[in-house]
Design a protein around this motif. Structure first.
Motif, PDB file in Angstrom:
ATOM      1  N   GLU A   1       0.856  -1.195   0.000  1.00 56.20           N
ATOM      2  CA  GLU A   1       0.000   0.000   0.000  1.00 56.20           C
ATOM      3  C   GLU A   1       0.886   1.237   0.000  1.00 56.20           C
ATOM      4  OE1 GLU A   1      -3.484   2.184   2.667  1.00 56.20           O
ATOM      5  OE2 GLU A   1      -3.130   0.023   2.881  1.00 56.20           O
TER       6      GLU A   1
ATOM      7  N   THR B   1      -1.875  12.572  -6.907  1.00 57.60           N
ATOM      8  CA  THR B   1      -2.297  12.710  -8.305  1.00 57.60           C
ATOM      9  C   THR B   1      -1.824  14.053  -8.858  1.00 57.60           C
ATOM     10  OG1 THR B   1      -4.418  13.704  -7.730  1.00 57.60           O
ATOM     11  CG2 THR B   1      -4.315  11.297  -7.757  1.00 57.60           C
TER      12      THR B   1
ATOM     13  N   PHE C   1      -3.196  -2.446  -9.537  1.00 52.22           N
ATOM     14  CA  PHE C   1      -3.351  -1.614  -8.338  1.00 52.22           C
ATOM     15  C   PHE C   1      -4.834  -1.511  -7.998  1.00 52.22           C
ATOM     16  CE2 PHE C   1      -3.681   1.293 -11.877  1.00 52.22           C
ATOM     17  CZ  PHE C   1      -4.736   2.121 -11.537  1.00 52.22           C
ATOM     18  N   TYR C   2      -5.065  -1.260  -6.698  1.00 51.84           N
ATOM     19  CA  TYR C   2      -6.445  -1.181  -6.198  1.00 51.84           C
ATOM     20  C   TYR C   2      -6.559   0.041  -5.296  1.00 51.84           C
ATOM     21  CZ  TYR C   2     -10.766  -2.437  -3.751  1.00 51.84           C
ATOM     22  OH  TYR C   2     -12.017  -2.420  -3.218  1.00 51.84           O
ATOM     23  N   ASP C   3      -7.522   0.907  -5.576  1.00 50.21           N
ATOM     24  CA  ASP C   3      -7.708   2.147  -4.820  1.00 50.21           C
ATOM     25  C   ASP C   3      -8.502   1.838  -3.543  1.00 50.21           C
ATOM     26  OD1 ASP C   3      -8.274   4.646  -3.809  1.00 50.21           O
ATOM     27  OD2 ASP C   3      -8.636   5.548  -5.780  1.00 50.21           O
TER      28      ASP C   3
ATOM     29  N   THR D   1      -8.698   4.182  -1.014  1.00 51.04           N
ATOM     30  CA  THR D   1      -8.812   5.469  -0.309  1.00 51.04           C
ATOM     31  C   THR D   1     -10.097   5.547   0.519  1.00 51.04           C
ATOM     32  OG1 THR D   1      -7.570   6.538  -2.106  1.00 51.04           O
ATOM     33  CG2 THR D   1      -8.819   7.959  -0.614  1.00 51.04           C
ATOM     34  N   GLU D   2     -11.220   5.135  -0.068  1.00 52.19           N
ATOM     35  CA  GLU D   2     -12.501   5.238   0.629  1.00 52.19           C
ATOM     36  C   GLU D   2     -12.525   4.301   1.843  1.00 52.19           C
ATOM     37  OE1 GLU D   2     -16.227   6.771   1.511  1.00 52.19           O
ATOM     38  OE2 GLU D   2     -14.644   7.460   0.151  1.00 52.19           O
TER      39      GLU D   2
ATOM     40  N   ARG E   1      -4.143   9.680  -2.701  1.00 56.32           N
ATOM     41  CA  ARG E   1      -4.941   8.472  -2.758  1.00 56.32           C
ATOM     42  C   ARG E   1      -4.157   7.297  -2.151  1.00 56.32           C
ATOM     43  NH1 ARG E   1     -10.060   9.700  -3.973  1.00 56.32           N
ATOM     44  NH2 ARG E   1     -10.362   7.548  -4.711  1.00 56.32           N
ATOM     45  N   ASN E   2      -4.888   6.393  -1.529  1.00 53.23           N
ATOM     46  CA  ASN E   2      -4.292   5.162  -0.994  1.00 53.23           C
ATOM     47  C   ASN E   2      -4.469   4.055  -2.033  1.00 53.23           C
ATOM     48  OD1 ASN E   2      -5.350   6.719   1.589  1.00 53.23           O
ATOM     49  ND2 ASN E   2      -3.633   5.417   2.217  1.00 53.23           N
ATOM     50  N   LEU E   3      -3.352   3.555  -2.545  1.00 53.66           N
ATOM     51  CA  LEU E   3      -3.397   2.510  -3.551  1.00 53.66           C
ATOM     52  C   LEU E   3      -2.622   1.278  -3.084  1.00 53.66           C
ATOM     53  CD1 LEU E   3      -2.699   4.581  -6.795  1.00 53.66           C
ATOM     54  CD2 LEU E   3      -4.921   3.983  -5.799  1.00 53.66           C
TER      55      LEU E   3
END
Length: 343
Positions: free
Chosen positions: A20, A25, A48-50, A52-53, A31-33
């Motif tokens: 992680e 950007t 990669f997978y976002d 952030t939420e 953003r947390n990826l």
């Protein structure tokens, strides 16, 4: 970190463990990826997978949990303070009940002392008046019959005075013992008839102002090794409770205290009245602290709670109430002859 991982895959193959990273950007948003990768053939495939939420929600949950823990700690402190205050109030009310019991005892002793002391005072006055009359007989010439009568009257008066003063002294001695018993939980051997007689003495002023009678039926052979103070308080509370509550709608009645040895080796005590009885919806609550049907009329709601606590606690027994409306009430207590040792 990312470059080192790519080089390791090119050189050694294998996979890039999911990692992680916090990425900025072009617009400046962070953003947390979660990145991962693997060598497939001669190419490196990267994914990669976002998240952030998910991280935002997780942070919010952690903040809410922290706030909740703070609130729980604050409420716990408030409840502890409230409980401490309630315990102090409870102890104060129990002390008030004990003082009320001692007050009733003092009133009973004072009332009972009036009779023997009054009798002794009347005899003393009579003996004082006999002196001048005897001097008159001497001046006129004392006859044998007058001397004999004077000596006989003097002997009878002395005996009457002695009996009444001994009775008063015995009552005061009893009062001192009862006062010690009721003001402290002292264990000692005693005859149960002592407690019954003290009960009659203490409550005599109340019954002399009432049309309700108190009857005692106690086995004179019962000797206990227990706590006479708490036992006296239990019986006084029960009898006084019956006197206050059971005969509101009846001009006359009877309260009966009985005690005998049971076949199981326990002492069976009962306080029974022929009063109005207890309503079914009230019966399960009578031992609850602060429960009273005399709210605002002087009832503390602690009398029967103290009874239950003493019987099942220091006296090591059990208590049961049987009652129906219009059929009176029976409070049955079972106590060991020897009370359990205090923990």
């Amino acid at each position: 970190m990312w470059g080192a991982g790519i080089r390791r895959i090119r050189e050694k193959g294998g996979e890039l463990r999911p990692t992680e990273l916090l990425v900025a950007t072009k617009s400046g948003e962070r953003r947390n990826l979660i990145f991962g990768g693997a060598m497939i053939g001669s190419e490196i495939v990267v994914s990669f997978y976002d998240v952030t939420e998910e991280r935002r929600v997780q942070a919010e949950l952690e903040r809410l949990n922290a706030e909740l823990e703070d609130r729980v700690r604050e409420r716990t402190r408030e409840l502890a303070d409230a409980l401490s205050t309630l315990e102090l109030t409870h102890e104060g009310l129990i002390r008030s009940e004990k003082l009320a019991g001692l007050g009733a005892l003092v009133a009973g002793v004072a009332h009972e002392l009036n009779t023997p002391i009054g009798n002794a005072l009347m005899v003393a006055s009579t003996m004082r008046d006999m002196g001048p009359r005897f001097n008159e007989f001497l001046a006129e010439g004392l006859k044998r019959s007058e001397l004999d009568r004077f000596l006989q009257d003097l002997q009878e008066s002395s005996e009457i005075m002695e009996r009444n003063l001994l009775r008063a002294a015995e009552m005061i001695k009893s009062f001192k013992q009862v006062a010690v018993d009721q003001s402290s939980h002292q264990r000692r051997p005693f005859m149960l008839t002592e407690i019954a007689n003290e009960l009659r003495l203490t409550l005599s002023p109340l019954f002399k102002r009432s049309t309700v009678s108190l009857t005692l039926d106690v086995d004179p052979e019962i000797r206990m090794n227990s706590y006479p103070g708490p036992l006296s308080q239990v019986l006084m509370n029960l009898v006084n409770n019956a006197l206050v509550h059971a005969f509101e709608d009846s001009p006359e009645g009877e309260i009966r205290f009985s005690a005998h040895m049971g076949t199981d080796g326990y002492v069976k005590l009962a306080v029974v009245d022929n009063g109005c009885g207890i309503e079914p919806e009230v019966l399960p609550q009578i031992f609850d602290p602060f429960f009273t049907t005399k709210l605002g009329k002087g009832g503390s709601g602690l009398g029967l709670h103290i009874v239950y606590s003493l019987v099942t606690g220091i006296l090591g027994g059990s208590i049961r109430v049987i009652s129906e409306p219009g059929q009176g009430t029976s409070v049955n207590i079972s106590l060991p002859v020897k009370a359990p040792d205090e923990a």
